[in-house]
Design a protein around this motif. Structure first.
Motif, PDB file in Angstrom:
ATOM      1  N   MET A 248       6.572  13.869  -3.317  1.00  0.00           N
ATOM      2  CA  MET A 248       6.824  12.514  -3.804  1.00  0.00           C
ATOM      3  C   MET A 248       6.169  12.324  -5.159  1.00  0.00           C
ATOM      4  O   MET A 248       5.229  13.027  -5.508  1.00  0.00           O
ATOM      5  N   GLY A 249       6.656  11.363  -5.897  1.00  0.00           N
ATOM      6  CA  GLY A 249       6.071  11.071  -7.193  1.00  0.00           C
ATOM      7  C   GLY A 249       6.458  12.076  -8.259  1.00  0.00           C
ATOM      8  O   GLY A 249       7.491  12.746  -8.165  1.00  0.00           O
ATOM      9  N   SER A 250       5.617  12.203  -9.272  1.00  0.00           N
ATOM     10  CA  SER A 250       5.881  13.116 -10.382  1.00  0.00           C
ATOM     11  C   SER A 250       4.885  14.268 -10.340  1.00  0.00           C
ATOM     12  O   SER A 250       3.973  14.300  -9.525  1.00  0.00           O
ATOM     13  N   GLU A 251       5.054  15.210 -11.244  1.00  0.00           N
ATOM     14  CA  GLU A 251       4.208  16.407 -11.234  1.00  0.00           C
ATOM     15  C   GLU A 251       2.733  16.075 -11.428  1.00  0.00           C
ATOM     16  O   GLU A 251       1.861  16.575 -10.710  1.00  0.00           O
ATOM     17  N   LYS A 252       2.432  15.219 -12.396  1.00  0.00           N
ATOM     18  CA  LYS A 252       1.038  14.891 -12.684  1.00  0.00           C
ATOM     19  C   LYS A 252       0.547  13.665 -11.924  1.00  0.00           C
ATOM     20  O   LYS A 252      -0.654  13.402 -11.881  1.00  0.00           O
ATOM     21  N   SER A 253       1.474  12.916 -11.358  1.00  0.00           N
ATOM     22  CA  SER A 253       1.120  11.740 -10.559  1.00  0.00           C
ATOM     23  C   SER A 253       1.871  11.802  -9.233  1.00  0.00           C
ATOM     24  O   SER A 253       2.817  11.060  -9.003  1.00  0.00           O
ATOM     25  N   PRO A 254       1.466  12.706  -8.348  1.00  0.00           N
ATOM     26  CA  PRO A 254       2.202  12.875  -7.095  1.00  0.00           C
ATOM     27  C   PRO A 254       1.825  11.833  -6.049  1.00  0.00           C
ATOM     28  O   PRO A 254       0.803  11.156  -6.158  1.00  0.00           O
ATOM     29  N   GLY A 255       2.713  11.715  -5.041  1.00  0.00           N
ATOM     30  CA  GLY A 255       2.388  10.918  -3.874  1.00  0.00           C
ATOM     31  C   GLY A 255       2.974   9.528  -3.869  1.00  0.00           C
ATOM     32  O   GLY A 255       3.782   9.140  -4.712  1.00  0.00           O
ATOM     33  N   PHE A 256       2.550   8.774  -2.867  1.00  0.00           N
ATOM     34  CA  PHE A 256       3.002   7.407  -2.629  1.00  0.00           C
ATOM     35  C   PHE A 256       1.908   6.440  -3.044  1.00  0.00           C
ATOM     36  O   PHE A 256       0.736   6.818  -3.177  1.00  0.00           O
ATOM     37  N   THR A 257       2.252   5.174  -3.222  1.00  0.00           N
ATOM     38  CA  THR A 257       1.253   4.173  -3.552  1.00  0.00           C
ATOM     39  C   THR A 257       1.793   2.794  -3.227  1.00  0.00           C
ATOM     40  O   THR A 257       2.996   2.618  -3.012  1.00  0.00           O
ATOM     41  N   LEU A 258       0.908   1.813  -3.202  1.00  0.00           N
ATOM     42  CA  LEU A 258       1.280   0.427  -2.922  1.00  0.00           C
ATOM     43  C   LEU A 258       1.419  -0.336  -4.229  1.00  0.00           C
ATOM     44  O   LEU A 258       0.488  -0.364  -5.044  1.00  0.00           O
ATOM     45  N   TYR A 259       2.580  -0.954  -4.429  1.00  0.00           N
ATOM     46  CA  TYR A 259       2.827  -1.800  -5.599  1.00  0.00           C
ATOM     47  C   TYR A 259       2.779  -3.255  -5.160  1.00  0.00           C
ATOM     48  O   TYR A 259       3.445  -3.641  -4.186  1.00  0.00           O
ATOM     49  N   SER A 260       2.002  -4.081  -5.869  1.00  0.00           N
ATOM     50  CA  SER A 260       1.929  -5.513  -5.578  1.00  0.00           C
ATOM     51  C   SER A 260       2.901  -6.239  -6.509  1.00  0.00           C
ATOM     52  O   SER A 260       2.635  -6.368  -7.699  1.00  0.00           O
ATOM     53  N   LEU A 261       4.014  -6.691  -5.966  1.00  0.00           N
ATOM     54  CA  LEU A 261       5.028  -7.398  -6.758  1.00  0.00           C
ATOM     55  C   LEU A 261       4.829  -8.894  -6.560  1.00  0.00           C
ATOM     56  O   LEU A 261       4.926  -9.405  -5.442  1.00  0.00           O
ATOM     57  N   SER A 262       4.527  -9.608  -7.650  1.00  0.00           N
ATOM     58  CA  SER A 262       4.237 -11.037  -7.539  1.00  0.00           C
ATOM     59  C   SER A 262       4.775 -11.777  -8.747  1.00  0.00           C
ATOM     60  O   SER A 262       5.328 -11.184  -9.672  1.00  0.00           O
ATOM     61  N   GLY A 263       4.586 -13.087  -8.736  1.00  0.00           N
ATOM     62  CA  GLY A 263       5.047 -13.905  -9.838  1.00  0.00           C
ATOM     63  C   GLY A 263       6.384 -14.549  -9.550  1.00  0.00           C
ATOM     64  O   GLY A 263       6.677 -14.934  -8.414  1.00  0.00           O
ATOM     65  N   HIS A 264       7.218 -14.650 -10.576  1.00  0.00           N
ATOM     66  CA  HIS A 264       8.491 -15.351 -10.461  1.00  0.00           C
ATOM     67  C   HIS A 264       9.591 -14.451  -9.901  1.00  0.00           C
ATOM     68  O   HIS A 264      10.643 -14.262 -10.514  1.00  0.00           O
ATOM     69  N   VAL A 265       9.341 -13.887  -8.746  1.00  0.00           N
ATOM     70  CA  VAL A 265      10.328 -13.026  -8.096  1.00  0.00           C
ATOM     71  C   VAL A 265      10.736 -13.660  -6.771  1.00  0.00           C
ATOM     72  O   VAL A 265       9.985 -14.441  -6.175  1.00  0.00           O
ATOM     73  N   ALA A 266      11.923 -13.285  -6.301  1.00  0.00           N
ATOM     74  CA  ALA A 266      12.453 -13.896  -5.081  1.00  0.00           C
ATOM     75  C   ALA A 266      11.664 -13.493  -3.847  1.00  0.00           C
ATOM     76  O   ALA A 266      11.400 -14.315  -2.975  1.00  0.00           O
ATOM     77  N   ARG A 267      11.312 -12.211  -3.755  1.00  0.00           N
ATOM     78  CA  ARG A 267      10.601 -11.732  -2.563  1.00  0.00           C
ATOM     79  C   ARG A 267       9.337 -10.971  -2.984  1.00  0.00           C
ATOM     80  O   ARG A 267       9.329  -9.736  -3.034  1.00  0.00           O
ATOM     81  N   PRO A 268       8.251 -11.701  -3.284  1.00  0.00           N
ATOM     82  CA  PRO A 268       7.003 -11.019  -3.625  1.00  0.00           C
ATOM     83  C   PRO A 268       6.432 -10.319  -2.402  1.00  0.00           C
ATOM     84  O   PRO A 268       6.738 -10.670  -1.265  1.00  0.00           O
ATOM     85  N   GLY A 269       5.617  -9.311  -2.622  1.00  0.00           N
ATOM     86  CA  GLY A 269       5.006  -8.601  -1.501  1.00  0.00           C
ATOM     87  C   GLY A 269       4.528  -7.227  -1.897  1.00  0.00           C
ATOM     88  O   GLY A 269       4.458  -6.880  -3.088  1.00  0.00           O
ATOM     89  N   GLN A 270       4.203  -6.419  -0.897  1.00  0.00           N
ATOM     90  CA  GLN A 270       3.735  -5.056  -1.104  1.00  0.00           C
ATOM     91  C   GLN A 270       4.907  -4.098  -0.894  1.00  0.00           C
ATOM     92  O   GLN A 270       5.541  -4.123   0.158  1.00  0.00           O
ATOM     93  N   TYR A 271       5.161  -3.268  -1.872  1.00  0.00           N
ATOM     94  CA  TYR A 271       6.248  -2.291  -1.801  1.00  0.00           C
ATOM     95  C   TYR A 271       5.633  -0.903  -1.944  1.00  0.00           C
ATOM     96  O   TYR A 271       5.106  -0.563  -3.003  1.00  0.00           O
ATOM     97  N   GLU A 272       5.690  -0.120  -0.903  1.00  0.00           N
ATOM     98  CA  GLU A 272       5.085   1.213  -0.938  1.00  0.00           C
ATOM     99  C   GLU A 272       6.147   2.230  -1.334  1.00  0.00           C
ATOM    100  O   GLU A 272       7.108   2.478  -0.593  1.00  0.00           O
ATOM    101  N   GLY A 273       5.974   2.798  -2.500  1.00  0.00           N
ATOM    102  CA  GLY A 273       6.954   3.734  -3.017  1.00  0.00           C
ATOM    103  C   GLY A 273       6.293   4.891  -3.728  1.00  0.00           C
ATOM    104  O   GLY A 273       5.068   4.923  -3.905  1.00  0.00           O
ATOM    105  N   PRO A 274       7.073   5.870  -4.158  1.00  0.00           N
ATOM    106  CA  PRO A 274       6.504   7.014  -4.882  1.00  0.00           C
ATOM    107  C   PRO A 274       6.093   6.611  -6.288  1.00  0.00           C
ATOM    108  O   PRO A 274       6.693   5.726  -6.901  1.00  0.00           O
ATOM    109  N   LEU A 275       5.067   7.237  -6.792  1.00  0.00           N
ATOM    110  CA  LEU A 275       4.712   7.027  -8.191  1.00  0.00           C
ATOM    111  C   LEU A 275       5.872   7.476  -9.068  1.00  0.00           C
ATOM    112  O   LEU A 275       6.492   8.507  -8.811  1.00  0.00           O
ATOM    113  N   GLY A 276       6.165   6.685 -10.074  1.00  0.00           N
ATOM    114  CA  GLY A 276       7.287   6.995 -10.943  1.00  0.00           C
ATOM    115  C   GLY A 276       8.484   6.103 -10.736  1.00  0.00           C
ATOM    116  O   GLY A 276       9.446   6.137 -11.510  1.00  0.00           O
TER     117      GLY A 276
END
Length: 454
Positions: A248-276
């Motif tokens: 998952m992720g990229s060569e120098k930044s591998p793996g998964f991580t938690l993204y905090s999506l907030s602000g003026h968005v319809a569905r704010p929350g935690q989105y766990e995805g691959p780096l990149g």
């Protein structure tokens, strides 16, 4: 709070969430009593620890290093390398300190993780302690989040009762004690050396380095300070393998991580995805901007990172991609603002925060943040002059890179980037003698909108 970890139907733009999301830490947040030991063990909890204890400590450090796991607290320093810095055979006790003082504006990943899945951190703590030959770990948690504090205490108690903490863990001869410490609520204590001073009972202020914590940290002994997400990611790496993590992720930044999506968005929350992954893809899954409005500016890693605009929607959200575009990935706190937002107002509020949270130890930060706030107040109120923009830049330059710790750099980042991308808006405040934006619209609550308009 929305926790977006489920695999759903095709999102707007033709992007399939099941190909983008990688729920690992958040895989069972939505299950009943996800925070309990029983639920954690139902999902292969503490299996990574068994594999770690079958390895030699140095072999374990090398394994984590080879996985490519990088610190999830902001700087992205390789976790295994940090463990490797601890001197061995020095006759001193070694300590592990987990930084759970999540205070960066816009960041909300470690607190939900501890609330929903605290045993992932506890398992990671035992693994890390075994690797660095430590017998005592500390969890430094924000004292304001009392429900999380209670839940972490209960998880620690469960782990002791089940034999995952205490003496002779799983018959391996390993002894690990864990102390949960509630901080008193200072942003500066997110800086690792200020955290250590606070943990020792002193006022939280950054230390002069060297010596670094790996040599003289807590109680002047070798200490590893890691972020919650960094340590909590280790059990899955041990259980599923470093090759799986690197897939998952990229060569120098591998793996998964938690993204905090907030602000003026319809569905704010935690989105766990691959780096990149990109903000465009995350907005697809988050339902786009509120009320069909357009993205104006956003932060890739909290308010202390230089802001981006809609032109950066496709920047890969990994350490190298964001740096190449002129910012920092930081804590992956994606604060999104639409076109009704006044940039000057937003930057002023951020700068007020940094001025308030400055510990006052060094002159550039203590004085610089104060004067930045005064100038911004004048500009926002329509009392500024064009020369003030040059002063803003000069003062920010005197703070950036010249302060005792990174708080000064974080305070300067929004100033530099907003002047770069929105200088005309600052000038409009000056020539128009005030803010042209309607604050009622700027602060309106987000309304779900399933179409991405960005």
């Amino acid at each position: 709070m929305t926790v977006s970890t489920e695999h759903g139907p095709e999102a707007g733009g033709g992007t399939s969430p099941e190909k983008l999301l990688t729920p690992v830490l958040s895989a069972f947040w939505d299950r009943p009593e996800s925070w309990t030991l029983d639920t954690y063990r139902e999902h292969e909890g503490y299996e990574g620890l068994r594999k770690a204890l079958a390895m030699a400590p140095d072999e374990l450090i090398a394994y984590v290093k080879d996985s490519g796991l990088r610190g999830r607290g902001g700087a992205g320093f390789p976790t295994g390398m940090k463990w490797q810095f601890i001197p061995q055979g020095d006759g001193k006790p070694h300590y592990l300190v987990v930084n759970a003082d999540e205070s960066e504006p816009g960041t909300c990943k470690d607190i939900p993780l501890l609330f929903a899945n605290p045993h992932s951190l506890i398992e990671g703590i035992v693994i890390a302690c075994y690797a660095i030959r430590s017998r005592h770990a500390f969890i430094y948690l924000r004292g304001e989040v009392v429900p999380v504090l209670r839940r972490v205490h209960e998880a620690v108690r469960e782990a002791y009762d089940a034999g995952f903490l205490g003496r002779n863990i799983l018959g391996s001869g390993l002894d690990v004690e864990v102390t949960v410490h509630a901080g008193a609520g200072a942003y500066i204590c997110g800086e690792e050396t200020a955290l250590l001073d606070s943990l020792e009972g002193r006022r939280g202020q950054p230390r002069l380095r060297p010596p670094f914590p790996a040599v003289a940290g807590l109680y002047a002994c070798p200490t590893v300070v890691n972020n919650v997400e960094s340590i909590a990611s280790v059990p899955a790496i041990l259980h599923r393998g470093k090759e799986w993590f690197r897939s998952m992720g990229s060569e120098k930044s591998p793996g998964f991580t938690l993204y905090s999506l907030s602000g003026h968005v319809a569905r704010p929350g935690q989105y766990e995805g691959p780096l990149g992954i990109t903000l465009r893809q995350l907005l697809d899954m988050g339902g786009g901007m509120r009320q069909g409005r357009r993205l104006k500016f956003w932060t890739p890693g909290g308010s202390s990172t230089p802001m981006f605009t809609h032109e950066h929607l496709d920047v890969p959200l990994d350490y190298e991609g964001v740096a190449a575009a002129g910012s920092m990935l930081g804590t992956k706190a994606l604060q999104c603002f639409d076109e009704t937002t006044c940039v000057v107002r937003a930057v002023t509020r951020w700068t007020e925060f940094y001025a308030h949270e400055s510990c006052g130890k060094c002159t550039p930060c203590r004085e610089g943040t104060y004067w930045l706030v005064q100038l911004l107040h004048d500009i926002e109120a329509g009392k500024g002059v064009m020369e003030d923009l040059g002063k803003l830049n000069d003062i920010a330059d005197n703070v950036n890179g010249k302060s005792f710790c990174a708080l000064g750099d974080g305070a300067a980042a929004p100033i530099f980037s907003s002047l770069e991308y929105f200088r005309d808006e600052y000038e409009q405040h000056i020539t128009g003698r005030g803010c042209p934006f309607d604050p009622a619209k700027s602060t309106a609550w987000a309304v779900p909108n399933l179409e991405v308009d960005a």
